[in-house]
Design an enzyme around this catalytic site. Structure first.
Site, short mmCIF file in Angstrom:
data_model
loop_
_atom_site.label_atom_id
_atom_site.label_comp_id
_atom_site.label_asym_id
_atom_site.label_seq_id
_atom_site.Cartn_x
_atom_site.Cartn_y
_atom_site.Cartn_z
N HIS A 35 0.81 -1.21 0.00
CA HIS A 35 0.00 0.00 0.00
C HIS A 35 0.85 1.27 0.00
O HIS A 35 0.36 2.35 -0.30
CB HIS A 35 -0.99 0.00 1.16
CG HIS A 35 -0.39 0.21 2.51
ND1 HIS A 35 -0.14 -0.82 3.38
CD2 HIS A 35 -0.01 1.33 3.16
CE1 HIS A 35 0.37 -0.34 4.50
NE2 HIS A 35 0.46 0.98 4.39
N ASP A 83 0.25 -7.63 1.42
CA ASP A 83 0.63 -6.23 1.61
C ASP A 83 2.15 -6.06 1.64
O ASP A 83 2.69 -5.37 2.51
CB ASP A 83 0.00 -5.66 2.87
CG ASP A 83 -0.02 -4.14 2.88
OD1 ASP A 83 0.38 -3.54 1.86
OD2 ASP A 83 -0.44 -3.55 3.89
N SER A 142 4.64 2.27 8.01
CA SER A 142 4.38 1.18 7.07
C SER A 142 5.63 0.81 6.29
O SER A 142 6.30 1.67 5.71
CB SER A 142 3.28 1.57 6.09
OG SER A 142 2.02 1.46 6.67
#
Length: 591
Positions: free
Chosen positions: A143, A174, A252
């Site tokens: 993402h 992911d 992230s």
């Protein structure tokens, strides 16, 4: 699990809500700028705006930065002795050398416009984290680089950004693999080593570049839970590590370390709730290794396979007795996807008692490590696409062994668009496009109608390549008078031939020799167009709306006819949701 149940209380799903408001949110930071115009809608799991303009950001600042410097305080009050060095010697930083493998990611995104599929949305930027894994490659979250047009990375303590290339994206897990060709970027660096799966209460350190500053940030906590976890970005169920260390936007893609300095996973999402705090999630090295091995073996990401069956727990003794199950084991097959290879060997009513020799419990769990149990889905996720699994089943009281090939699951209404750009076909101003979850999010569910939403949530593909093709809008022209206000309706047939997918529809239009193009839609709505007038009007419609082409580039390829079963237009959709995210009954689960 009351907090997890609240995940399904989003308006996107026709299920009862709960009083707890909680979300899984990927932690990527969007660069500060004015938001792009257009409506905002709520997704199942609110994802941050750094990925797409329709996803809401999560507030809060970044974690505390690591401090390499130290200052001595004298006994005389709080005065600092500036005669002493305020920067530690380089030798003192050798123990933090693993921090130098963590880099900051700068990504520019341009997401597709699903309502106007021939164009894209406004460009926006975000930041995230990544780390070196050797062989000139970096690992980050998918993402973080979704719909990317440019990806740049910057090393710790450096003021130069380097162009990075995305080699592979694992939407389900992911994860994304990056490469940097500039040799200067790798000079003097050491890659991180992937460690073992941690145990409960093990210390964990999360490193990254969250909001709140520009330098590297370090937060610490412990492992609080290890189980099969919903992945917000991939809408999948894979093994996850729950930690109590702070994870904020920008973390992230950053690594999580154990006390030995080994990387035990990748930070990727947080759980927000009014009744819960400090719940972050890390992708474990078992999932990371699967992703990397998949890429190395196939040269691309092929996905995590599954059985494609809806299972019911067998906790009730009377239920087990009626199925002639002798012991408290096994799970009941309630539904099998027609496109899954398992549909050739499994039937509704079978009881799966083992998977590759591992016994399956009546709660749908299997042994995990020495004293733990974990969801049955964990075993299938350890396989690779094309692998064969042996199942022990009980059918009408008979104990049997069957084998099936495992393949990644393909939804009738996909959660992500392959290639990043939606397909479209314009016929006399009627804009045809496949129904996808991003389209549903962008258009808002209120405009789609309950029947179309029910198909998206409950229907399974009956043959390979099947799509729900809809008219998203009608571009007004005299050739389509009387049809201008129709939209978001499924096309069933063209001149009496059932439509398999949008490529098949384009093929039927191109090869039509009849005077009229007769489209049959859901609810018996009929559209008839003069074929020659429709062809003539196309150029005017394209010019009027500044559309570059009458169809997307993928539909220009020759259509290959395959032997496929065509679902009857009047077939009802199923009674069970097609994913675990929409499952309203706790004893049912997809595997």
């Amino acid at each position: 699990m009351a907090g997890v149940a609240a995940l399904f209380a989003s308006p996107a799903f026709p299920f009862p809500s709960t009083s707890c408001s909680c979300r899984f949110r990927p932690a990527v930071a969007r660069a500060p700028r004015h938001p792009p115009p257009g409506p905002r809608v709520t997704r199942r799991f609110d994802e941050v705006e750094g990925v797409s303009k329709k996803r809401r950001g999560i507030g809060g600042g970044g974690g505390g930065g690591s401090q390499a410097s130290s200052s001595s305080r004298k006994d005389r009050g709080l005065a600092v002795d500036f005669k002493e060095s305020q920067v530690a010697d380089f030798e003192d930083l050798e123990e933090d050398k693993f921090l130098n493998a963590v880099v900051k990611v700068y990504c520019t995104h341009i997401a597709p416009d699903y309502g106007l599929p021939w164009q894209k949305q406004r460009q926006h930027a975000s930041t995230g984290s990544a780390f070196m894994i050797g062989d000139g490659k970096l690992l980050t979250n998918a993402h973080c680089v979704e719909h990317d047009t440019q990806v740049k990375v910057k090393r710790r303590g450096d003021d130069k950004k380097y162009i990075a290339k995305v080699l592979a994206r694992g939407i389900e897990c992911d994860l994304a693999l990056l490469s940097v060709e500039n040799e200067e970027f790798w000079r003097g660096t050491e890659p991180l080593q992937l460690g073992r799966l941690p145990c409960l209460q093990d210390s964990v350190t999360v490193v990254g570049y969250p909001l709140g500053g520009d330098t590297i940030s370090v937060t610490k906590g412990v492992v609080s839970r290890i189980e099969v976890t919903p992945y917000a970005h991939g809408t999948s169920d894979l093994l996850g590590i729950q930690i109590d260390a702070a994870i904020n936007p920008g973390n992230s893609g950053g690594p999580a370390f154990n006390d030995q300095g080994e990387c035990i996973g990748v930070a990727f999402q947080v759980f927000r709730s009014d009744e819960a705090e400090n719940i972050g999630y890390v992708i474990p090295t078992t999932v990371v290794s699967h992703f990397l091995n998949d890429y190395q073996k196939n040269g691309k990401y092929t996905g995590f396979p599954c059985l494609g069956v809806l299972l019911q727990k067998l906790e009730n003794p009377a239920l087990r007795e009626s199925l002639k199950v002798p012991s408290s084991e096994g799970v009941l097959v309630r539904r099998v996807e027609p496109t899954a290879p398992a549909s050739k060997v499994l039937r509704k009513g079978d009881v799966i008692t083992s998977f590759d020799g591992v016994n399956v419990g009546c709660e749908g769990t299997v042994p995990f490590r020495s004293t733990e149990r974990i969801a049955f889905r964990y075993l299938t996720s350890q396989k690779y696409a094309g692998d064969v699994a042996q199942l022990g089943i009980i059918r009408a009281g008979n104990i049997m062994k069957v084998q099936t090939v495992l393949q990644p699951r393909k939804h009738l209404v996909p959660f992500h668009v392959e290639g990043g750009q939606p397909s479209y076909l314009i016929v006399a101003g009627l804009v045809f496009t496949p129904l996808t979850e991003p389209f549903i999010e962008e258009e808002c569910e209120e405009t789609l109608g309950l029947k179309l939403l029910a198909k998206a949530r409950y229907s399974l593909a009956t043959f390979e390549g099947e799509q729900i093709v809809i008219v998203s809008q009608v571009l007004a022209h005299e050739v389509n008078i009387g049809y201008e206000h129709m939209g978001n309706q499924q096309v069933i047939k063209l001149n009496g031939t059932a439509v398999k997918n949008i490529h098949h529809l384009a093929h039927l239009v191109d090869n039509c020799k009849d005077k009229f193009l007769t489209f049959e839609f859901e609810d018996d709505f009929l559209v008839v167009l003069d074929r020659e007038e429709a062809t003539t009007a196309s150029s005017d419609i394209l010019k009027e709306h500044a559309i570059p082409a009458i169809r997307s580039s993928d539909l220009s390829e020759p259509y290959v006819e395959a032997e496929q079963e065509i679902k009857k237009p009047n077939d009802d959709f199923g009674d069970s949701p097609v994913t675990n995210y929409e499952m309203g009954v706790d004893c049912l689960l997809w595997a």
